[in-house]
Write a protein that holds these residues in place. Structure first.
Motif, PDB file in Angstrom:
ATOM      1  N   GLY A 110       0.800  -1.225   0.000  1.00  0.00           N
ATOM      2  CA  GLY A 110       0.000   0.000   0.000  1.00  0.00           C
ATOM      3  C   GLY A 110       0.831   1.272   0.000  1.00  0.00           C
ATOM      4  N   ALA A 111       2.157   1.120   0.074  1.00  0.00           N
ATOM      5  CA  ALA A 111       3.019   2.315   0.098  1.00  0.00           C
ATOM      6  C   ALA A 111       2.974   3.051  -1.241  1.00  0.00           C
ATOM      7  N   GLY A 112       2.691   2.281  -2.296  1.00  0.00           N
ATOM      8  CA  GLY A 112       2.630   2.907  -3.626  1.00  0.00           C
ATOM      9  C   GLY A 112       3.721   2.413  -4.558  1.00  0.00           C
ATOM     10  N   LYS A 113       4.255   1.201  -4.299  1.00  0.00           N
ATOM     11  CA  LYS A 113       5.364   0.671  -5.109  1.00  0.00           C
ATOM     12  C   LYS A 113       4.965   0.408  -6.549  1.00  0.00           C
ATOM     13  N   THR A 114       3.839  -0.289  -6.728  1.00  0.00           N
ATOM     14  CA  THR A 114       3.438  -0.665  -8.085  1.00  0.00           C
ATOM     15  C   THR A 114       3.119   0.584  -8.907  1.00  0.00           C
ATOM     16  N   THR A 115       2.412   1.515  -8.277  1.00  0.00           N
ATOM     17  CA  THR A 115       2.120   2.793  -8.944  1.00  0.00           C
ATOM     18  C   THR A 115       3.436   3.482  -9.302  1.00  0.00           C
ATOM     19  N   LEU A 116       4.360   3.451  -8.360  1.00  0.00           N
ATOM     20  CA  LEU A 116       5.661   4.095  -8.585  1.00  0.00           C
ATOM     21  C   LEU A 116       6.408   3.441  -9.748  1.00  0.00           C
ATOM     22  N   ALA A 117       6.317   2.109  -9.848  1.00  0.00           N
ATOM     23  CA  ALA A 117       6.990   1.418 -10.955  1.00  0.00           C
ATOM     24  C   ALA A 117       6.515   2.020 -12.285  1.00  0.00           C
ATOM     25  N   LEU A 138       4.407 -11.309  -6.025  1.00  0.00           N
ATOM     26  CA  LEU A 138       3.535 -12.438  -6.367  1.00  0.00           C
ATOM     27  C   LEU A 138       2.651 -12.797  -5.176  1.00  0.00           C
ATOM     28  N   GLN A 139       2.673 -11.920  -4.168  1.00  0.00           N
ATOM     29  CA  GLN A 139       1.918 -12.152  -2.947  1.00  0.00           C
ATOM     30  C   GLN A 139       0.488 -11.632  -3.085  1.00  0.00           C
ATOM     31  N   ARG A 140       0.417 -10.412  -3.566  1.00  0.00           N
ATOM     32  CA  ARG A 140      -0.880  -9.739  -3.659  1.00  0.00           C
ATOM     33  C   ARG A 140      -1.523 -10.220  -4.963  1.00  0.00           C
ATOM     34  N   PRO A 141      -2.741 -10.791  -4.894  1.00  0.00           N
ATOM     35  CA  PRO A 141      -3.336 -11.452  -6.057  1.00  0.00           C
ATOM     36  C   PRO A 141      -3.345 -10.577  -7.313  1.00  0.00           C
ATOM     37  N   ASN A 142      -3.606  -9.305  -7.158  1.00  0.00           N
ATOM     38  CA  ASN A 142      -3.795  -8.467  -8.336  1.00  0.00           C
ATOM     39  C   ASN A 142      -2.552  -7.685  -8.759  1.00  0.00           C
ATOM     40  N   VAL A 167       1.847 -18.398  -8.830  1.00  0.00           N
ATOM     41  CA  VAL A 167       2.399 -18.773  -7.536  1.00  0.00           C
ATOM     42  C   VAL A 167       3.916 -18.953  -7.621  1.00  0.00           C
ATOM     43  N   GLY A 168       4.508 -18.353  -8.658  1.00  0.00           N
ATOM     44  CA  GLY A 168       5.945 -18.544  -8.888  1.00  0.00           C
ATOM     45  C   GLY A 168       6.816 -18.018  -7.777  1.00  0.00           C
ATOM     46  N   ALA A 194       7.084  -7.504  -3.254  1.00  0.00           N
ATOM     47  CA  ALA A 194       5.889  -7.627  -2.408  1.00  0.00           C
ATOM     48  C   ALA A 194       6.060  -6.839  -1.121  1.00  0.00           C
ATOM     49  N   GLY A 195       4.962  -6.329  -0.609  1.00  0.00           N
ATOM     50  CA  GLY A 195       4.990  -5.689   0.705  1.00  0.00           C
ATOM     51  C   GLY A 195       4.015  -6.400   1.612  1.00  0.00           C
TER      52      GLY A 195
END
Ligand code: GDP
Length: 298
Positions: A110-117, A138-142, A167-168, A194-195
């Motif tokens: 929720g820190a904003g990593k994916t958005t930041l990527a 690969l932790q968070r389903p979406n 699930v890799g 993952a966070g």
């Protein structure tokens, strides 16, 4: 963010206007008010202490023959000290001598990593790079899907495990992505990791494992500026568990008190490199300490 702090500091400076010369008692009283303003803004205590000591020392030694009146002198000192705790100079990304440059993102969920990527991808592309975003969350389903979406919006490529293979092993994906980047001539790899909602040993071990295989040129600790004092605790845990070379502050558009932003550099010793100010890919910029200080001082 920073509205309350700005207002409080403004009141302190207004109180000094019209004074001919500052006595030691004036300086102490001013320092006390600035201290309260910083504490109310949720700035970490060691940072407040260092800041106040520096301001007091410099205000006492301020050159009375200067063209500035006492209020202006104090504003100048506070401004310079703010720039100092925010890191002084702007620190740019270090590119590897040999491609690809690897940038790893770490931080809580929720820190904003994916958005930041996505933001980094877009920004790097604008700078003439050919970035590859790598899905190691690969932790968070979406998360993989979300990274593909932001990559699409940014117009950059993404490397992710095949759908259904979700699930890799993120460490394996990370290692393979570097090989893939070499083959496909991507010159910067941005690894999303993952966070967890809180700090935990497994998360740290996974991030450290990814770090070991990708050997990042930059590890960016991504932190939500809205979480206040917790930002400092989280930063310290990530510094011990994974290590990082720079900080990205996200959600600076929020209405929190901003103390995290003012503390994290001093507490970790690592520079704030980027700032994220919204959900859109364009709500992003290189972090400039002097601009942030001016914003706080209004
Ligand atoms: P991750 O779990 O660290 O990958 O976090 P996400 O990138 O999924 O972001 C979590 C949420 O915060 C999403 O709803 C994002 O749209 C939002 N978000 C990310 N960065 C910012 C920002 O700078 N400002 C605001 N307001 N929201 C943000």
């Amino acid at each position: 963010m920073f509205e309350t702090l700005s207002d409080r500091l403004d009141k302190v400076f207004t109180g000094l206007r019209g004074k001919g010369r500052l006595t030691d008692a004036d300086i102490d009283a001013t320092a006390r008010e600035i201290r309260i303003a910083l504490l109310e803004a949720d700035v970490a205590l060691p940072v407040v202490r260092a800041f106040i000591d520096a301001v007091k020392q410099r205000a006492r030694g301020a050159d009375v023959s200067q063209a500035l009146n006492p209020a202006q002198q104090v504003i100048k000192i506070v401004n310079e000290e703010l720039i100092g705790i925010l890191g002084g100079e702007t620190r740019r990304i270090r590119l590897a001598k040999q491609s690809p440059t690897v940038i790893m993102l770490a931080g809580l969920q929720g820190a904003g990593k994916t958005t930041l990527a996505g933001k980094l991808g877009r920004w790097l592309k604008e700078q003439g790079h050919t970035p590859l975003l790598v899905a190691c969350d690969l932790q968070r389903p979406n998360a993989v899907n979300q990274l593909s979406i932001v990559a699409g919006q940014a117009g950059v490529d993404v490397y992710a495990p095949e759908p259904g293979n979700g699930v890799g092993d993120p460490i394996r994906v990370a290692a393979d992505s570097i090989e893939h980047a070499r083959r496909t001539m991507h010159d910067v790899v941005v690894v999303d990791t993952a966070g967890r909602l809180g700090i935990d040993a497994e998360l740290m071990a996974q991030a450290a494992g990814i770090r070991d295989v990708v050997q990042p040129d930059e590890t960016l600790f991504v932190v939500d500026a809205m979480i206040g004092q917790d930002a400092v605790t989280t930063a310290t845990a990530f510094q011990e568990g994974v290590g990082f070379s720079g900080v990205v502050l996200t959600k600076l558009d929020g209405d929190a008190r901003g103390g995290a932003a003012l503390s994290v550099r001093h507490v970790t010793g690592q520079p704030i490199m980027f700032a994220s100010t919204g959900e859109k890919l364009t709500d992003f910029d290189v972090f400039h300490p002097e601009r942030m200080a001016s914003r706080i001082l209004g």
